[in-house]
Design a protein around this motif. Structure first.
Motif, short mmCIF file in Angstrom:
data_model
loop_
_atom_site.label_atom_id
_atom_site.label_comp_id
_atom_site.label_asym_id
_atom_site.label_seq_id
_atom_site.Cartn_x
_atom_site.Cartn_y
_atom_site.Cartn_z
N UNK A 53 0.82 -1.21 0.00
CA UNK A 53 0.00 0.00 0.00
C UNK A 53 0.86 1.26 0.00
N UNK A 54 0.43 2.23 -0.78
CA UNK A 54 1.05 3.56 -0.79
C UNK A 54 0.68 4.27 0.51
N UNK A 55 1.70 4.72 1.23
CA UNK A 55 1.45 5.38 2.51
C UNK A 55 0.71 6.69 2.34
N UNK A 56 0.94 7.37 1.20
CA UNK A 56 0.42 8.72 1.01
C UNK A 56 -0.85 8.75 0.16
N UNK A 57 -1.70 7.75 0.32
CA UNK A 57 -2.96 7.73 -0.43
C UNK A 57 -3.81 8.95 -0.07
N UNK A 58 -4.51 9.52 -1.05
CA UNK A 58 -5.50 10.56 -0.72
C UNK A 58 -6.70 9.92 -0.01
N UNK A 59 -7.41 10.70 0.77
CA UNK A 59 -8.54 10.14 1.51
C UNK A 59 -8.03 9.30 2.67
N UNK A 86 8.12 9.76 4.53
CA UNK A 86 7.95 10.46 5.81
C UNK A 86 8.40 9.56 6.97
N UNK A 87 9.37 10.04 7.75
CA UNK A 87 9.95 9.21 8.81
C UNK A 87 8.95 8.89 9.92
N UNK A 88 8.22 9.88 10.48
CA UNK A 88 7.25 9.53 11.53
C UNK A 88 6.21 8.50 11.06
N UNK A 92 5.71 4.74 12.67
CA UNK A 92 4.39 4.30 13.16
C UNK A 92 3.93 3.03 12.44
N UNK A 93 4.15 2.98 11.13
CA UNK A 93 3.75 1.80 10.36
C UNK A 93 4.50 0.56 10.83
N UNK A 102 9.18 1.05 2.06
CA UNK A 102 10.09 1.38 0.97
C UNK A 102 9.73 2.72 0.36
N UNK A 103 10.73 3.57 0.19
CA UNK A 103 10.49 4.85 -0.47
C UNK A 103 10.65 4.67 -1.98
N UNK A 104 9.73 5.28 -2.72
CA UNK A 104 9.82 5.25 -4.18
C UNK A 104 10.90 6.22 -4.66
N UNK A 105 11.59 5.91 -5.75
CA UNK A 105 11.52 4.64 -6.48
C UNK A 105 12.29 3.56 -5.72
N UNK A 106 11.68 2.41 -5.52
CA UNK A 106 12.31 1.35 -4.75
C UNK A 106 13.01 0.36 -5.68
#
Length: 213
Positions: A53-59, A86-88, A92-93, A102-106
């Motif tokens: 899952x993308x951490x930064x999903x809208x909604x 985002x480190x925090x 938390x995750x 994993x940060x994109x591009x991974x």
């Protein structure tokens, strides 16, 4: 056993497609979703798999989706990818039990290693989890009165004691016990105890701990 599914939840269509192609080439089954809501509508908790899952999903963001699954009792392994890194959020995750972040591009090899590790573990655990889910479905068929009687049976109470505590006749208790065994397909009380422990754990043997469904 059902083939495990890797659920890819990302609002970036190109990113979804790229990861799906990578997994398809490795003959790993995938299901793509544009957001958390679409995933939740399609998700079957009885099927094995994992979530990327993308951490930064809208909604509903990836972190909130993970926490929703945890609150629902889901054991679906989660791998996060993130545009921002985002480190925090990553801390938390991971504290919530994420397998990887994993940060994109991974590196494609890194995410493939994480997914393969998860699926190997899922496949080894799935038969036990599937059996537990099926048993819980059977217990959910019991009526409220049958659950009360079963609670006493699991404590080792005889029909006379159950009748006194529930203010019903011994004959009525025996009728309920017979129906419970029939619904759960258990030939005797020992089988009832075995299936209850397999479905709900040892705490089910404590007084009044039978789950209310």
């Amino acid at each position: 056993m059902e083939t495990p599914v890797v659920h890819i939840v990302d609002d970036d269509a190109l990113a979804r497609a790229a990861l799906a192609r990578l997994l398809d080439a490795a003959q790993i089954r995938t299901a793509c979703h544009a957001g958390a809501e679409a995933f939740l509508q399609a998700y079957d908790p009885l099927l094995p798999g994992c979530l990327v899952v993308e951490a930064d999903l809208p909604g509903t963001c990836g972190l909130r989706l993970q926490e929703h699954l945890l609150s629902a009792g889901s054991e679906l392994p989660v791998i996060f990818v993130s545009r921002s890194g985002d480190v925090p959020v990553s801390v938390r995750a991971l504290r919530n039990g994420a397998v990887d972040f994993l940060q994109k591009p991974y590196d494609p090899r890194r995410i493939m290693d994480s997914i393969r590790m998860v699926l190997d573990g899922v496949q080894s655990r799935y038969p036990e989890r599937e059996r537990q889910a099926r048993l819980r479905e059977k217990f959910a068929q019991l009526s409220p009165r049958e659950r009360e009687v079963l609670d006493h049976v699991l404590r080792g109470d005889v029909s006379k004691i159950i009748a006194r505590d529930l203010n019903i006749s011994v004959r009525t208790v025996d009728v309920h016990r017979a129906r419970i065994k029939d619904k759960l397909r258990c030939p005797n009380s020992a089988a009832l105890v075995r299936d209850a422990v397999l479905a709900f754990g040892l705490d089910i043997l404590h007084p009044h701990d039978f789950p209310k469904t």
